[in-house]
Write an enzyme that holds these catalytic residues in place. Sequence first.
Site, short mmCIF file in Angstrom:
data_model
loop_
_atom_site.label_atom_id
_atom_site.label_comp_id
_atom_site.label_asym_id
_atom_site.label_seq_id
_atom_site.Cartn_x
_atom_site.Cartn_y
_atom_site.Cartn_z
N HIS A 76 0.82 -1.16 0.00
CA HIS A 76 0.06 -0.01 0.04
C HIS A 76 0.77 1.21 0.02
O HIS A 76 0.47 2.28 0.63
CB HIS A 76 -0.93 0.12 1.11
CG HIS A 76 -1.87 -0.92 1.12
ND1 HIS A 76 -3.25 -0.97 0.77
CD2 HIS A 76 -1.90 -2.33 1.72
CE1 HIS A 76 -3.78 -2.21 0.84
NE2 HIS A 76 -3.21 -3.01 1.43
N ASN A 149 -10.09 -2.92 2.81
CA ASN A 149 -9.96 -3.08 1.25
C ASN A 149 -11.29 -2.53 0.53
O ASN A 149 -12.41 -2.68 1.09
CB ASN A 149 -9.45 -4.29 0.80
CG ASN A 149 -7.86 -4.50 0.97
OD1 ASN A 149 -7.25 -3.38 1.32
ND2 ASN A 149 -7.31 -5.67 1.09
#
Length: 697
Positions: A76, A149
């Site tokens: 990420h 997510n």
Amino acid sequence: MADDAYKNRNPGRGGETHQVASGGTPVMTTEQGIPVADDQNTLKVGERGPSLLEDFHFREKIFHFDHERIPERVVHARGFGVHGFFEATESLSEVTRADPFQEVGRRTPVFVRFSTVAGNKGSFDLARDVRGFAVKFYTQEGNWDLVGNNIPVFFIQDAIKFPDVIHSVKQQPDRGFPQAQSAHDNFWDFISLTPESMHMVMWVMSDRAIPRSFRFMEGFGVHTFRFINLAGVSTFVKFHWRPKLGLQSVMWNEAVKINGADPDFHRRDLWDAINGGSPPEWELGVQLFDDAFAEAFEFDVLDPTKIIPEEQIPIRIVGRLVLDRTVDNFFAETEQVAFCTQNVVPGIGFSNDPLLQGRNFSYLDTQLKRLGGPNFTHIPVNAPRCPMAHFQQDGHMAMKNPVGRVNYEPNSWGEHGGPRECPERGYPHFPSQEAGEKRQVRSESFADHYSQARQFFISQTAVEQKHIGDALTFELSKCERADIRERMVAHLRNIDEGLATAVAKGLGLAVLPDALPPARAPIDLPPSDALSIVKRGPNSFKGRKLGLLVTDGADAGLVRGLIAAAEVEGAVAEVVAPHIAGVTLSNGGLLPAKQKIDGGPSVLYDAVAVVPSPEGAQRLAMDKTAKDFVSDAYAHCKFIAYAPGAEPLLERAGIAATDLDEGVIALDGPDAAKAFIEACGQVRLWPREAKVDLDAV
Ligand code: HDD
């Protein structure tokens, strides 16, 4: 404005004031506050002699520059953070004592960071990838991080496999590529040897992995968590964020082109929406269930590779998330924000999901590495907005330091002895009954790897199914090893024979490989419409973007009508012209352009209007970028409006009279602009795909 262009970067060290020159200009200083006389030349001996070590300003400047970077996140890395608030629209006080849910209307400030997973910080936004959706709630009883997510399941069931799945997807270690993509041997090798990933693979190969922007995607807490009320009663909960603008994705061919045209497409979109006065909103939905449901459910609620279909446990909408403020400083906030799944507040508890349990170690640990010490909670974006009191002290960069002599507990300093624990208000760990042998095992209840993968696939429309097949074919075509391609097809046979056959055909496999024996035989589950993007189409062009291709002499009434119709709908119209200076319309009025045509390809827009003058159309018909503008919009199943006289451009772009469909709309009546924008509410004309893609089903 001058004020916006420069604000004192050192508030707290000199406040918002400056040392000022006689004209009032702020005087540049060193970090020690010493006024700087020359910032263009180092201190030298003579005009052409060596530089002197004595030049403390030079040394400080270069020293600081050398240390500007901190380690990027191991996953990420590429993200974009913004501020906003969560507002409860329903009280959940009967099931949780968590502060944000106590009463209708209570607002809790939040910081949200969206991200891709695999690519490095400088990669592009439209990678085919999972998107992070991490929310930090600054509650009155501490920070709660819901680190989710845009896909409700995960690749693996146990955190011990996280380094493996991430190593496999990131750049191969010998060559340092491929960047920000899963289309390579290592990833598919690992996946094809990890049957538990099959459900996630269906989601990641679907259009969910190429969202139109952060504003058009869902978010999920993934794991089962606990709500705990004041009486100490626990209810299981799964969290869902639902975009008010609806779900929308781009097409793969579009994604590839967007990455070239605007690698910052997603972050720019969010920045523009917020600063343009259209803050995006999501609803927060919860699925609540008890032990009895957990016992009866076909799958283990602790298994993060499974969803609970909303047909089985409906989603209750309990609040809204509004993102309405961009950051002041990207590094300070987006880069330094530290999300930790272990950050929960009274009323929120963990479940025994082994992925969640492992995450609770990893996040705190990684922040130490990234931010350089244990005091990252002193960084404003990470600091709770409620009072804090504890005896942790010192360490690198300690900014908030208590005064006084007592730094331990128990102590005998009475009311001057600092904070005390408080069983009544303190965080109550849920006292679940746990017993068993110490063992390294995977529960039998986690063994079904294909049923929900199949359920996801059969819940999609034909168009979406085709995209999944195309994505798998594309990705596996990038694998050099034939055995990996075949092993994946062997898995797909356990999911859907049609899909397996289509991918095998796409890969040119001579024989369909035998299905891999499943650890547990899949069961047939009913389709769930909620899993499809297309079935939940938006029917509104709100929040979308119209690209308006114009030339000098373009019909002023039409152009103004289109812009007005888009604005009424809550959409944005962006002018694309041969020159950035803009065009002179038919009535002599000037229309500034936002993009020069080669900087504003149609992939950047949700729909396009081609409104040149007839002469302009003749000229654009000779121009490659103008032709691409139109032919791409057509190939990407977008709605296209065209002014009278624009036909030559359409024809040269490959749209013959026989190709015209209800998505190619002539602007020929008084209400044509309004009708066109209404039609755009469908966002894509999917049946067209069969005409532009040879493999179409
Ligand atoms: Fe993770 C970052 C989401 C499994 C270890 N993860 C990270 C971020 C998101 C997620 C959104 C970015 C946070 C930010 O914007 O700063 N991760 C998930 C989800 C998972 C998941 C939804 C499964 C349900 N993650 C997972 C596991 C582990 C990690 C199993 C390790 C055992 N994740 C990390 C990390 C990161 C991270 C290494 C990298 C940077 C960071 O934490 O702050 O600790």
